[in-house]
Design a protein around this motif. Sequence first.
Motif, PDB file in Angstrom:
ATOM      1  N   GLY A   1      -9.501 -16.393   9.821  1.00 26.98           N
ATOM      2  CA  GLY A   1      -8.500 -15.511   9.515  1.00 26.98           C
ATOM      3  C   GLY A   1      -7.041 -15.974  10.051  1.00 26.98           C
TER       4      GLY A   1
ATOM      5  N   THR B   1     -12.260 -14.966   3.132  1.00 26.94           N
ATOM      6  CA  THR B   1     -11.265 -15.978   3.508  1.00 26.94           C
ATOM      7  C   THR B   1     -11.311 -17.203   3.011  1.00 26.94           C
ATOM      8  OG1 THR B   1     -10.768 -14.861   5.506  1.00 26.94           O
ATOM      9  CG2 THR B   1     -10.027 -16.881   5.474  1.00 26.94           C
TER      10      THR B   1
ATOM     11  N   THR C   1      -9.606  -9.780   6.973  1.00 27.59           N
ATOM     12  CA  THR C   1      -8.851 -10.764   7.838  1.00 27.59           C
ATOM     13  C   THR C   1      -7.492 -11.007   7.375  1.00 27.59           C
ATOM     14  OG1 THR C   1      -9.354 -12.539   6.730  1.00 27.59           O
ATOM     15  CG2 THR C   1     -11.054 -12.042   8.115  1.00 27.59           C
TER      16      THR C   1
ATOM     17  N   GLU D   1      -6.983  -8.522  13.226  1.00 30.14           N
ATOM     18  CA  GLU D   1      -6.803  -9.926  13.823  1.00 30.14           C
ATOM     19  C   GLU D   1      -7.979  -9.958  14.580  1.00 30.14           C
ATOM     20  OE1 GLU D   1      -4.859 -12.323  14.074  1.00 30.14           O
ATOM     21  OE2 GLU D   1      -2.986 -11.663  13.260  1.00 30.14           O
TER      22      GLU D   1
ATOM     23  N   CYS E   1     -14.784  -8.737   4.476  1.00 32.62           N
ATOM     24  CA  CYS E   1     -15.378  -9.533   5.438  1.00 32.62           C
ATOM     25  C   CYS E   1     -16.551  -9.584   5.682  1.00 32.62           C
ATOM     26  CB  CYS E   1     -14.230  -9.578   6.859  1.00 32.62           C
ATOM     27  SG  CYS E   1     -15.023 -10.733   8.045  1.00 32.62           S
TER      28      CYS E   1
END
Length: 276
Positions: free
Chosen positions: A54, A87, A129, A157, A200
């Motif tokens: 991320g 991601t 992310t 985060e 995610c």
Amino acid sequence: MVAPQATDATANGAKPILVFDSGIGGLTVLREARLLMPERGFIYVADDAGFPYGGWEEAPLRARIVSLFETLLARFNPEAIIVACNTAFTLAGADLRQAFPEMRFIGTVPAIKPAAERTRSGLVSVLATPGTVKRAYTRDLIQSFATRCHVRLVGSENLARMAEAYIRGEAIEDADVLAEIAPCFVEQDGARTDIVVLACTHYPFLANVFRRLAPWPVDWLDPAEAIARQARRLVPLVEGQEHPDGFDFAVFTSGNQDFSTRRLMQGMGLSMSSVG
């Protein structure tokens, strides 16, 4: 060193399905894929040397992923690859398909379309992310499928690391988790968020914690089953084929796994190997 059984099984024509993630989040997808594809062997690859994805800049992460797949395809010769990482796929999915046109890739993208179809309040949040949140791919999904909804993008985060710690049996603080998910809950004109997309694959590990800490009930949308169904549609069913020997192992790019990780992999029925 690659597990020698994998080389023998591939030579005999029993190609595996490769499941790829930055860490152990893709185990949620592997679990569902195994149920739907019992005649297939699986290799789980975690790029833990690059985890978490991320916070990476786009160009070096894209180059890393494509380079890593050159090694993985050459060594494991899979039937198909499930990229079980939002991601990675929203950033590099097109690059992977261009670089390896002969390979079948099953991607993972935020489940914005089903969320838009299911919401009653019109308030949807996407918990992801930072990389997935800022990706144009994600905003294109909203533009294509959710223009009638208010979609809040929440880039955490810390949740991927928390999920990895939690699934390994480490303690995490409720207050820390709540701080990450609190922005998902929106009240607007008498309506409330009713769906949170878990964008995610690490996050479903914390779903029960999320439910307990949420200020009101929502539908936490886990895409793992949908990804597995798509893989089953794209990978030919081999009638009469038994589950092959020599697969069902995990590869960690760092080559350095602690006891809790090894125990987790053993609990998933996976032995350990390495890329190099």
